[in-house]
Every structure is written in structure tokens, then in C-alpha cells.
Design an enzyme around this catalytic site. Structure first.
Site, PDB file in Angstrom:
ATOM      1  N   LYS A  54       0.836  -1.212   0.000  1.00 12.85           N
ATOM      2  CA  LYS A  54       0.000   0.000   0.000  1.00 12.85           C
ATOM      3  C   LYS A  54       0.866   1.257   0.000  1.00 12.85           C
ATOM      4  CE  LYS A  54      -3.920  -2.150   2.315  1.00 12.85           C
ATOM      5  NZ  LYS A  54      -4.814  -2.192   3.498  1.00 12.85           N
ATOM      6  N   GLN A  98      -4.638  -1.116   9.518  1.00 12.22           N
ATOM      7  CA  GLN A  98      -4.554  -2.467   8.936  1.00 12.22           C
ATOM      8  C   GLN A  98      -5.195  -3.489   9.872  1.00 12.22           C
ATOM      9  OE1 GLN A  98      -3.658  -3.009   5.906  1.00 12.22           O
ATOM     10  NE2 GLN A  98      -3.750  -5.238   5.930  1.00 12.22           N
ATOM     11  N   ASP A 121     -10.981   3.005   3.770  1.00 11.31           N
ATOM     12  CA  ASP A 121     -11.357   1.587   3.743  1.00 11.31           C
ATOM     13  C   ASP A 121     -12.859   1.419   3.579  1.00 11.31           C
ATOM     14  OD1 ASP A 121      -8.878   0.142   5.979  1.00 11.31           O
ATOM     15  OD2 ASP A 121      -9.274  -0.310   3.872  1.00 11.31           O
TER      16      ASP A 121
HETATM   17  N1  LIG Z   1      -7.543  -2.026   6.785  1.00 14.07           N
HETATM   18  C1  LIG Z   1      -7.647  -3.094   5.981  1.00 14.07           C
HETATM   19  N2  LIG Z   1      -7.216  -4.304   6.376  1.00 14.07           N
HETATM   20  C2  LIG Z   1      -7.355  -5.375   5.541  1.00 14.07           C
HETATM   21  C3  LIG Z   1      -7.915  -5.235   4.273  1.00 14.07           C
HETATM   22  C4  LIG Z   1      -8.390  -3.942   3.891  1.00 14.07           C
HETATM   23  O1  LIG Z   1      -8.939  -3.751   2.776  1.00 14.07           O
HETATM   24  N3  LIG Z   1      -8.234  -2.920   4.766  1.00 14.07           N
HETATM   25  N4  LIG Z   1      -7.986  -6.294   3.367  1.00 14.07           N
HETATM   26  C5  LIG Z   1      -7.237  -7.538   3.656  1.00 14.07           C
HETATM   27  C6  LIG Z   1      -5.792  -7.554   3.231  1.00 14.07           C
HETATM   28  N5  LIG Z   1      -5.447  -6.734   2.090  1.00 14.07           N
HETATM   29  C7  LIG Z   1      -5.390  -5.392   2.289  1.00 14.07           C
HETATM   30  O2  LIG Z   1      -5.072  -4.915   3.355  1.00 14.07           O
HETATM   31  C8  LIG Z   1      -4.882  -7.258   0.904  1.00 14.07           C
HETATM   32  C9  LIG Z   1      -4.799  -8.621   0.667  1.00 14.07           C
HETATM   33  C10 LIG Z   1      -4.160  -9.110  -0.493  1.00 14.07           C
HETATM   34  C11 LIG Z   1      -3.616  -8.223  -1.409  1.00 14.07           C
HETATM   35  C12 LIG Z   1      -2.903  -8.691  -2.629  1.00 14.07           C
HETATM   36  O3  LIG Z   1      -2.542  -7.893  -3.481  1.00 14.07           O
HETATM   37  N6  LIG Z   1      -2.641  -9.989  -2.724  1.00 14.07           N
HETATM   38  C13 LIG Z   1      -1.862 -10.474  -3.859  1.00 14.07           C
HETATM   39  C14 LIG Z   1      -0.821 -11.467  -3.379  1.00 14.07           C
HETATM   40  C15 LIG Z   1       0.082 -10.803  -2.358  1.00 14.07           C
HETATM   41  C16 LIG Z   1       0.618 -11.858  -1.397  1.00 14.07           C
HETATM   42  O4  LIG Z   1      -0.076 -12.109  -0.373  1.00 14.07           O
HETATM   43  O5  LIG Z   1       1.677 -12.433  -1.707  1.00 14.07           O
HETATM   44  C17 LIG Z   1      -2.810 -11.127  -4.858  1.00 14.07           C
HETATM   45  O6  LIG Z   1      -3.908 -11.568  -4.424  1.00 14.07           O
HETATM   46  O7  LIG Z   1      -2.438 -11.173  -6.038  1.00 14.07           O
HETATM   47  C18 LIG Z   1      -3.720  -6.870  -1.191  1.00 14.07           C
HETATM   48  C19 LIG Z   1      -4.329  -6.387  -0.033  1.00 14.07           C
HETATM   49  C20 LIG Z   1      -7.265  -7.791   5.155  1.00 14.07           C
HETATM   50  N7  LIG Z   1      -6.915  -6.602   5.910  1.00 14.07           N
END
Ligand SMILES: Nc1nc2c(c(=O)[nH]1)N[C@@H](CN(C=O)c1ccc(C(=O)N[C@@H](CCC(=O)O)C(=O)O)cc1)CN2
Ligand SMILES: [Mg+2]
Length: 300
Positions: A54, A98, A121
Site C-alpha cells: 500500500k 490495517q 477503507d
Molecule cells: N484495513 C484493511 N485491512 C485489511 C484489508 C483492507 O482492505 N483494509 N484487506 C485484507 C488484506 N489486504 C489489504 O489490506 C490485501 C490482501 C491481499 C492483497 C494482494 O494484493 N494480494 C496479492 C498477493 C500478495 C501476497 O499475499 O503475496 C494477490 O492476491 O495477487 C492486497 C491487499 C485484510 N486486511
């Protein structure tokens, strides 16, 4: 049938390109630089990956990134004090904490402390209520990204039967609201629903957001349906290496579905890109400017 792969990484890059262009324009015409504060409490490894991503994407888009890293044993009062400071900081237009938080901190109290105008968020009850009642607000990043992915396949969602598997406050419930707003017929199913496979097979659009690796099998999917896999499950192979898998058994599903998002490379990258879009929208609204046009740049 082999499903069309809906490429979230490519779409996220297009959206990020648009956000960066609008951010540059905002700086040039208004002298305004959007600022996003990302707060991480503790050292959860997955959260560290997401927060790093992020912060990097924020800077790449030309926005100001404010990092706040607090130790695992941070008290709830200290976290609420930091949020109060960020709420009044004019350089900060978006604030996110987060998730998950350490067990001793009440996430509902923390999320309620964020200024709804800076709640990029979209988790605050005010923004959840605005979404539920069809009023403008800030929409949670993952469901927003899922809608953009769906539009890659469906110009018009009216009348389609959408099944949302999962009812969390950050994905399932807002996802159902967004689909309803697009005139889908929406069914929300969950762990207490009876006969999940039968209910899922009714879907033209199936959104899987339950956090259970490969729960959804190929025979749960109506042939030709569109499958959006929100799952981000880390599983360890017998040799000890970790890999990321979704809530959908991808190979089985891809043989039946008309289109499907991969994990990784699907919903995840869209979550981050939509966070930047929300930060830009929040900064425009705080400056009394109209919402920016965030149609993703055309694909190759
Ligand atoms: N405050 C927040 N916490 C959490 C959120 C949120 O939207 N706001 N969502 C999830 C986690 N998340 C963002 O924080 C998130 C999860 C996965 C990815 C992502 O790009 N994943 C990649 C692979 C990356 C890896 O894990 O190796 C993919 O799917 O291609 C981005 C953001 C819970 N917490
Ligand atoms: Mg993904």
C-alpha cells in the site's frame, strides 16, 4: 470450457495509471497532494506485506504516504489518540488501520474513531450506512475492486443472479449492496446456509469471500458463470514452502466457469488500486472539488 481469466493485476495497473494521472493534475491545478496514513499495529507477516504494498503504490501514484508502525502491545487509548491526530492533520486525506488488530484492541471502536471523510477503507458505520441507503460515501476497496473486475466481463449486470458466499462487514455485506445497486438478484450465503453447492449453482455471478481454501468446487458452479475469488489463504506445502490459494478450487472451476479471477493476481491487486482511488476521491471531497473520473486507462 476453459474460463476467461479476468486479470486483476492488469486492471489494477490501469486503474493505478489513471489515479496517478489525476493526482498529477490535482497537484498542477490545485496545488493539492493527497496523503494516505497507513497504521500497522504489531508484526503480522501478511499485514506487513500488504502495508508495504500500500505504501509503495501510494508513493508511485504521486501521493504522500505516512507510515505509522506501533508495537503489538500498543494500548487501545494510544491508538485512538494517533487516529485523532490523523483526523485533524490537513496533510492526511485518508486514514486506514490495517486489520486484523491485536486481540486486546476492539476493531469496531477503532474504526468508529476514524473521520468518515478520511475512512478510505469504507468500514466506518457512516459509510456502511450510506452504501446501504444508496447515498454517496466511501466504498470498501475489495468489493469496489470486485465490481470493476465484473465490468470487464459484464457491461450490464441487471437481472443477473449473484450469489455472495460470505457475509463479513468488509467484503460480503458491502458486496451484496453493490450488486443490488446494479440491479442484480442477490443471494447471500454463509456457514449456516443449507446446501451451499445447490445455492451456488444458481449463480450467474459467484463471489467467494469466506476465507476457506478451495471450499468452492467445480460442481458448485453453473456452466458459464462468472466467478470472483476473494480468498487470500496462505497454505504450507509438504516441503514447507507457502503458497496463496483462493476460496475456489481454481482448476476445477476454470473448467466450468465462463470467467474467473485467479489467486494471486485477481482481487488482491484491485484492493490496493481501489484504496488509492478512494484516497484521491477523499482528497477531492475534502477540498470541495468534484469526484475525479477514475475510469481505468484502456487496456492493451
Ligand atoms: N484495513 C484493511 N485491512 C485489511 C484489508 C483492507 O482492505 N483494509 N484487506 C485484507 C488484506 N489486504 C489489504 O489490506 C490485501 C490482501 C491481499 C492483497 C494482494 O494484493 N494480494 C496479492 C498477493 C500478495 C501476497 O499475499 O503475496 C494477490 O492476491 O495477487 C492486497 C491487499 C485484510 N486486511
Ligand atoms: Mg488475488
Amino acid at each position: 470450457m476453459t474460463a476467461q481469466r479476468i486479470d486483476g493485476k492488469a486492471l489494477a495497473a490501469r486503474l493505478q495509471e489513471t489515479v496517478a494521472a489525476r493526482t498529477a493534475g490535482l497537484g498542477a491545478t490545485q496545488g493539492l497532494r493527497p496523503g494516505l496514513a497507513v497504521v500497522l499495529v504489531g508484526s503480522d507477516p501478511a499485514s506487513q506485506v500488504y502495508v508495504r504494498s500500500k505504501r509503495r503504490r501510494t508513493a508511485e501514484a504521486g501521493m504522500q504516504s505516512f507510515a505509522h508502525e506501533l508495537p503489538e502491545d500498543t494500548g487501545e487509548a494510544a491508538l485512538l489518540e494517533l487516529i485523532a491526530r490523523l483526523n485533524t492533520d490537513p496533510a492526511v486525506h485518508g486514514v486506514l488501520v490495517q486489520l486484523p488488530l491485536p486481540a486486546h484492541i476492539d476493531p469496531m471502536r477503532v474504526l468508529a474513531a476514524i473521520d468518515p471523510a478520511k475512512d478510505v477503507d469504507g468500514f466506518h458505520v457512516v459509510n456502511a450506512g450510506r452504501l446501504a441507503t444508496g447515498q454517496p460515501g466511501l466504498v470498501p476497496c475489495t468489493p469496489l475492486g470486485c465490481m470493476m473486475l465484473l465490468r470487464e466481463r459484464h457491461a450490464d449486470l441487471s437481472g443477473l443472479h449473484a450469489v455472495v458466499l460470505g457475509r463479513s462487514n468488509i467484503v460480503g455485506k458491502p458486496m451484496a449492496q453493490l450488486l443490488l445497486a446494479e440491479n442484480c438478484t442477490v443471494t447471500v450465503v454463509h456457514s449456516r446456509s443449507r446446501d451451499l453447492p445447490m445455492l451456488c449453482r444458481q449463480a450467474d455471478i459467484l463471489v467467494a469471500a469466506v476465507g476457506r481454501p478451495e471450499l468452492v468446487r467445480g460442481d458448485w458452479i453453473r456452466p458459464g458463470a462468472t466467478v470472483i475469488d476473494v480468498g487470500i489463504n496462505r497454505v504450507v506445502r509438504p516441503d514447507g514452502t507457502a503458497r496463496l490459494i483462493g476460496d475456489v478450487a481454481f482448476d476445477e472451476a476454470a473448467a466450468v466457469a465462463g470467467a474467473i479471477t485467479p489467486v494471486p493476481g485477481g482481487v488482491g491487486p484491485m484492493t490496493i488500486a481501489c484504496l488509492l482511488a478512494n484516497t484521491l476521491i477523499a482528497s477531492c471531497r475534502q477540498a470541495g472539488l468534484p469526484d475525479p473520473d477514475l475510469t481505468p486507462a484502456p487496456g492493451a
